[in-house]
Write a protein that holds these residues in place. Structure first.
Motif, mmCIF file in Angstrom:
data_model
loop_
_atom_site.group_PDB
_atom_site.id
_atom_site.type_symbol
_atom_site.label_atom_id
_atom_site.label_comp_id
_atom_site.label_asym_id
_atom_site.label_seq_id
_atom_site.Cartn_x
_atom_site.Cartn_y
_atom_site.Cartn_z
ATOM 1 N N ASP A 12 45.330 30.226 34.832
ATOM 2 C CA ASP A 12 45.000 29.785 33.465
ATOM 3 C C ASP A 12 45.318 30.919 32.477
ATOM 4 O O ASP A 12 44.428 31.452 31.840
ATOM 5 C CB ASP A 12 43.508 29.378 33.358
ATOM 6 N N ASP A 16 45.102 38.699 32.688
ATOM 7 C CA ASP A 16 45.108 39.126 34.095
ATOM 8 C C ASP A 16 45.823 38.099 34.974
ATOM 9 O O ASP A 16 46.472 38.454 35.955
ATOM 10 C CB ASP A 16 43.691 39.432 34.617
ATOM 11 N N ASP A 17 45.775 36.821 34.575
ATOM 12 C CA ASP A 17 46.586 35.808 35.269
ATOM 13 C C ASP A 17 48.066 36.158 35.148
ATOM 14 O O ASP A 17 48.840 35.983 36.094
ATOM 15 C CB ASP A 17 46.405 34.419 34.633
ATOM 16 N N ASN A 41 41.107 29.907 30.354
ATOM 17 C CA ASN A 41 41.034 30.932 29.297
ATOM 18 C C ASN A 41 41.362 30.341 27.935
ATOM 19 O O ASN A 41 40.874 30.804 26.912
ATOM 20 C CB ASN A 41 41.977 32.084 29.620
ATOM 21 N N VAL A 126 43.047 31.448 40.577
ATOM 22 C CA VAL A 126 42.503 32.507 39.728
ATOM 23 C C VAL A 126 42.064 31.971 38.358
ATOM 24 O O VAL A 126 41.934 32.729 37.401
ATOM 25 C CB VAL A 126 43.496 33.694 39.603
ATOM 26 N N GLY A 127 41.843 30.663 38.307
ATOM 27 C CA GLY A 127 41.276 30.037 37.115
ATOM 28 C C GLY A 127 40.153 29.113 37.563
ATOM 29 O O GLY A 127 39.761 29.121 38.740
ATOM 30 N N ASN A 168 35.227 31.745 35.657
ATOM 31 C CA ASN A 168 35.990 30.675 36.331
ATOM 32 C C ASN A 168 35.069 29.636 36.971
ATOM 33 O O ASN A 168 35.393 28.446 37.006
ATOM 34 C CB ASN A 168 36.910 31.248 37.413
ATOM 35 N N ASP A 242 42.431 39.017 38.278
ATOM 36 C CA ASP A 242 43.227 38.060 39.060
ATOM 37 C C ASP A 242 44.238 38.685 40.031
ATOM 38 O O ASP A 242 44.425 38.162 41.142
ATOM 39 C CB ASP A 242 43.930 37.075 38.117
HETATM 40 CA CA CA Z 1 42.216 33.646 35.288
#
Ligand code: CA
Ligand code: BDR
Length: 311
Positions: A12, A16-17, A41, A126-127, A168, A242
């Motif tokens: 998302d 960091d993603d 995000n 990672v979201g 998250n 992430d």
């Molecule tokens: Ca993320």
């Protein structure tokens, strides 16, 4: 030679993603099957555009981007604007994104990949877990082909969006609950671990010394991210959450884990979205996850920087 781990990266973006995408695409240890996008995000149109921007800027054209789900399963939408800004990726100036999304939704893509995979696929999520939960609900038989779901999310300790909850998980607690309950191997890389991935001035210096177009972009993103973390959390060296998940898939030595029971609090009180981690096994309930305990930060930064250097 070690076989590549087949990975779907669910993101998302988010600063960091964005770094997680750059790392996953650069690593020769991973076979990055696709990038699936979820709202988190920022809203879905923004997170999707940001995934396209990052792939465009880094020249990642051989990995498909698949647009996913725009709202959480049950709760009202929340975003991470206070950290990631109005665009979800404030800071750098991006040129027009020429990398387009593929003509298939994220959940369909996940399911097609999983159905075809006889040797298992790892999902790096990672979201918020909306896309992943929807895929597992729609075709539960694909669980057999999920090697592992490695989640950036949750916390054994304090939260970062509420006092109790990590972003998250808080952004879609019902989806997270479903994922922890599916019976597939889940690894939780929570704040306890990612807080050890501190972006220090020394790390910024190392990025500056590499000096390619991707590390320059990363520096611009991290400059912005450091400023919002300072404002929101009074942290000088913010955590780079992430990419910890991606680094762990590249080298398991990066994170030590402990198996335990994890439950997502779905009660509508102050603990909503908290990951309740039964570290000492007090409940006697079945273990359903491996939980990250410690990060080797030296190895983490080595993996990240040596991969960004390749651009
Ligand atoms: Ca993320
Ligand atoms: C998580 O929330 C988001 O803001 C970050 O991208 C990360 O995935 C950290 O709590």
């Amino acid at each position: 030679m070690k076989e590549e781990t087949k990975v779907i990266l669910d993101v998302d973006p988010g600063h960091d993603d964005a770094v997680a995408i750059l790392l996953a695409a650069a690593s020769e240890s991973l076979d990055l099957r696709g990038i699936t996008v979820v709202a988190g995000n920022q809203t879905l149109p923004k997170t999707t555009l940001n995934a396209r921007r990052i792939c465009t800027a880094a020249g990642i054209t051989d990995v498909g981007i698949y647009e996913g789900t725009g709202s959480p399963l049950v709760r009202d939408q929340v975003t991470g604007e206070f950290i990631h800004g109005g665009s979800g990726l404030d800071g750098p100036e991006f040129s027009p994104a020429y990398v387009e999304v593929r003509d298939k939704g994220a959940v369909d893509f996940m399911l097609d990949e999983l159905m075809e995979a006889d040797d298992g696929i790892t999902i790096a999520a990672v979201g918020p877990l909306t896309n992943v939960a929807l895929a597992l609900i729609r075709e539960p038989q694909v669980k057999a082909n999920v090697e592992e779901i490695v989640v950036m999310g949750g916390s054994m300790g304090i939260g970062n969006y509420t006092a109790a909850a990590e972003f998250n998980i808080f952004a879609d607690p019902e989806a997270a609950h479903l994922v922890f309950e599916t019976g597939v191997p889940v690894t939780m890389v929570g704040l306890d671990v990612t807080r050890q991935a501190e972006i220090t001035p020394a790390i910024m210096k190392r990025l500056r010394e590499i000096g390619n177009r991707v590390t320059d972009l990363t520096l611009e993103m991290l400059d912005y991210y450091r400023s919002t973390y300072k404002r929101a959390f009074d942290l000088d060296n913010p955590p780079l959450h992430d990419p910890c998940v991606v680094a762990y898939l590249i080298d398991r030595e990066v994170i030590t884990t402990k198996a335990m029971r994890v439950d997502v609090d779905l009660n509508s009180g102050i603990d909503y979205g908290r990951t309740v981690c039964d570290y000492y096994g007090r409940s006697g309930r079945e273990v359903n996850a491996k939980v990250g305990i410690e990060l080797s930060s030296e190895l983490f930064w080595e993996i990240l920087l040596s991969n960004l250097e390749k651009y």
